[in-house]
Design an enzyme around this catalytic site. Structure first.
Site, PDB file in Angstrom:
ATOM      1  N   VAL A 130      34.615  39.288  40.530  1.00  0.00           N
ATOM      2  CA  VAL A 130      35.456  39.289  41.729  1.00  0.00           C
ATOM      3  C   VAL A 130      35.036  40.434  42.642  1.00  0.00           C
ATOM      4  O   VAL A 130      34.890  41.576  42.190  1.00  0.00           O
ATOM      5  CB  VAL A 130      36.951  39.463  41.341  1.00  0.00           C
ATOM      6  CG1 VAL A 130      37.813  39.622  42.579  1.00  0.00           C
ATOM      7  CG2 VAL A 130      37.424  38.284  40.503  1.00  0.00           C
ATOM      8  N   GLY A 171      35.769  45.770  42.977  1.00  0.00           N
ATOM      9  CA  GLY A 171      35.364  44.567  42.263  1.00  0.00           C
ATOM     10  C   GLY A 171      35.628  44.718  40.788  1.00  0.00           C
ATOM     11  O   GLY A 171      36.160  45.738  40.334  1.00  0.00           O
ATOM     12  N   LYS A 172      35.289  43.737  40.021  1.00  0.00           N
ATOM     13  CA  LYS A 172      35.437  43.789  38.563  1.00  0.00           C
ATOM     14  C   LYS A 172      34.746  42.557  38.007  1.00  0.00           C
ATOM     15  O   LYS A 172      34.597  41.548  38.709  1.00  0.00           O
ATOM     16  CB  LYS A 172      36.926  43.709  38.191  1.00  0.00           C
ATOM     17  CG  LYS A 172      37.239  44.269  36.835  1.00  0.00           C
ATOM     18  CD  LYS A 172      37.444  45.771  36.933  1.00  0.00           C
ATOM     19  CE  LYS A 172      37.727  46.421  35.606  1.00  0.00           C
ATOM     20  NZ  LYS A 172      38.011  47.850  35.748  1.00  0.00           N
ATOM     21  N   SER A 173      34.341  42.643  36.748  1.00  0.00           N
ATOM     22  CA  SER A 173      33.836  41.434  36.102  1.00  0.00           C
ATOM     23  C   SER A 173      34.394  41.367  34.700  1.00  0.00           C
ATOM     24  O   SER A 173      34.864  42.370  34.157  1.00  0.00           O
ATOM     25  CB  SER A 173      32.308  41.414  36.091  1.00  0.00           C
ATOM     26  OG  SER A 173      31.821  42.498  35.330  1.00  0.00           O
TER      27      SER A 173
END
Ligand code: NAD
Length: 400
Positions: free
Chosen positions: A50, A95-97
Site C-alpha cells: 500500500v 506505505g507498508k507491505s
C-alpha cells in the site's frame, strides 16, 4: 489507533473536500499472489503493498511477515506512516507491505527464498524507489540484507545491518527517540526533570529495552519492565543492562531470579510517573485504562491505546504522547540510512542519535505548543499538524 476522523481534524485546520478524498483512502493498493515451491512444499500467499500517500515523498514502511496480514490492516499501518513522516518532517510518504505467512514456519534458507520471491514480484516498485521497505513484525535486519542483495541498490531498503550498508545506531534509534520524547514530555506535561522520575515499560524487545537503557542513563528510575511472560519490578530501580543481557539469551523475564514479579496487567496499573507501553497494539483497553495510575503515558508501540481507553485517559487528565511522535526515531533513522545510501557518505552512531533527538524534540515542541494554544490532546495536535503538512504538499504538487 484511536480513530480521529477528518471531521475532528477539520475543526482545527482548513481541510478542503478535494484533500479529504485523497486522505480518506489509500493512493494505491497492490495485491500480488506469490507462489513458490520450496522442496516438497508449495507456498502460495498474498503479498499486499500500500502507498497510502506519497505527496511528500516515496512510500516508506516496513514489511510485515505475519500470518494474519490482511489488506485492511496493511492500509491502516500505511496510513500511520503518512502522519509519522509528516509530523517529524522527513521527506517520505507512508506505505507498508505484508506477506501473509508465519515466519516461525520457515528455516532461514526458506525465508530467504520467500524474500527473494517478494523482490521478484515487486521489482518495479522497489527499483523505481517508490516503495522503500524496512523491518516490521516478522522481519529483521538480515532480511533487509537479502532484499539489498537482490536489488544491488542500498537505497532500496532500510534497516540493513551496519556491515551491509546499514546505519550505526539504527537498532537503538526507536528506543533512543522514545527516551528523548519521554524526557522532554516530562518537562512539558509533568513540569519535572527526568532525574528520579519512576517509569514502567511494557515490552522489553527492541524498543522497550533500548528506551529503558537510555532512560536509566539519564537518571530516570525504571521500576518495572515486562515481556509476554510477565513483569519484573524493584522500587529502587532495575538494572536494565542485566535484564537486556538476560532476554538477549532468549530467556523470559518471568524466570529472572533477582526481582519481584508482576503480571502485565499489574504493570499497566502501577503507581509510577510515566507508563510506556512498548509491546504491541490495543493493550490499553477500557478496563486496563481505568486502572492506569501513571501521571503520563508515552506510546512506544504502534497503536497501544484503543479509542475507549484514550477517552478514559483523557477524562482522568493523563496526557498521552501519541505513537506517531513517540516512536518516530526508527523512521527518522531509516531516512538517515537512505540519505547515507544515496550520498555514499558515512554516518556515525552519535550523528544518528543527534538527528533523531533533534527531529523528535522539534516535533514535540510543535505538538505541545498546539496542545496548549488550542486546548486539545497531544494526539489530536500531532494529527492536525501532520495532516496540515500533507495537505500543503498535495497543494504544492498540484493534486488539489
Ligand atoms: P519486539 O518483538 O522486539 O519486542 C516486543 C516485546 O513485547 C517483547 O518483549 C515481547 O515479549 C513483548 N510482548 C509482545 N506481546 C506482548 C503482550 N501482549 N504483553 C506484554 N508484552 C508483550 O518488538 P519491537 O521492535 O520492540 O516493537 C514493539 C512495538 O513498537 C511494536 O508495536 C512495533 O510496531 C513498534 N515500533 C517498533 C519500531 C522498531 O524500530 N522496532 C519502530 C516503531 C514502532
Amino acid at each position: 489507533m484511536p480513530p480521529l476522523d477528518m471531521d475532528d481534524i477539520s475543526r482545527y485546520t482548513a481541510l478542503p473536500d478535494d484533500a479529504r478524498v485523497l486522505l480518506e483512502r489509500p493512493e494505491r493498493e497492490l495485491r500480488v499472489t506469490m507462489s513458490l515451491r520450496l522442496d516438497e512444499r508449495l507456498v502460495q500467499t498474498d503479498v499486499c503493498v500500500v502507498y497510502f500517500n506519497t505527496a511528500r515523498g516515496p512510500a516508506k514502511g516496513g514489511i510485515r511477515f505475519w500470518p494474519t496480514v490482511t489488506m485492511p490492516h496493511v492500509i491502516e499501518l500505511a496510513e500511520k506512516m503518512v502522519w509519522k513522516t509528516a509530523l517529524v518532517g522527513i521527506p517520505f510518504g507512508g506505505g507498508k507491505s505484508g506477506i501473509a505467512l508465519d515466519p516461525t514456519k520457515f528455516s532461514r534458507m526458506q525465508k530467504t527464498a520467500v524474500l527473494k520471491e517478494f523482490v521478484h514480484v515487486l521489482r518495479p516498485e522497489l527499483l523505481n524507489g517508490m516503495y522503500i521497505p524496512a523491518p516490521d513484525m516478522g522481519t529483521n535486519s538480515a532480511d533487509m540484507a537479502v532484499i539489498f542483495g537482490e536489488t544491488h541498490l542500498p537505497e532500496c531498503v532500510t534497516g540493513k545491518p551496519p556491515r551491509v550498508g546499514g546505519l550505526p545506531g539504527r537498532l537503538e534509534a526507536t528506543g533512543r527517540g522514545l527516551a528523548t520524547c519521554v524526557s522532554a514530555a516530562a518537562k512539558e506535561f509533568l513540569k519535572q526533570d527526568l532525574e528520579g522520575l519512576t517509569v514502567a515499560i511494557q515490552g522489553f524487545g527492541n524498543v522497550g529495552s533500548w528506551c529503558g537503557h537510555f532512560l536509566s542513563q539519564r537518571g530516570a528510575r525504571v521500576v518495572a519492565v515486562s515481556d509476554i511472560s510477565g513483569a519484573v519490578t524493584a522500587r529502587g530501580g532495575l538494572d536494565v543492562h542485566k535484564l537486556a543481557e538476560w532476554t538477549a539469551r532468549g530467556k523470559p523475564l518471568d524466570d529472572f531470579p533477582d526481582y519481584d514479579k508482576l503480571t502485565n496487567a499489574e504493570l499497566l496499573a502501577m503507581n509510577v510517573d510515566i507508563l510506556v507501553p512498548a509491546a504491541t497494539e490495543n493493550v490499553l483497553t477500557g478496563d486496563s485504562a481505568s486502572a492506569v495510575s501513571a501521571r503520563m503515558v508515552v506510546e512506544g508501540a504502534n497503536g497501544p491505546t484503543t479509542a475507549e481507553a484514550d477517552a478514559i485517559l483523557g477524562d482522568k487528565g493523563i496526557p498521552v504522547i501519541p505513537d506517531i511522535l513517540a516512536n518516530s526515531g526508527g523512521v527518522i533513522a531509516s531516512y538517515i540510512e537512505w540519505r547515507k545510501a544515496k550520498s555514499g557518505s558515512l554516518t556515525s552512531r552519535d550523528e544518528t542519535f543527534d538527528t533523531v533527538d533533534e527531529l523528535v524534540l522539534s516535533a514535540l515542541a510543535r505538538v505541545t505548543d498546539f496542545t496548549s494554544r488550542r486546548k486539545v490532546t497531544p494526539r489530536l495536535a500531532a494529527r492536525v499538524l501532520a495532516v496540515e503538512e500533507v495537505v500543503h504538499a498535495m497543494a504544492d504538487r498540484g493534486w488539489i
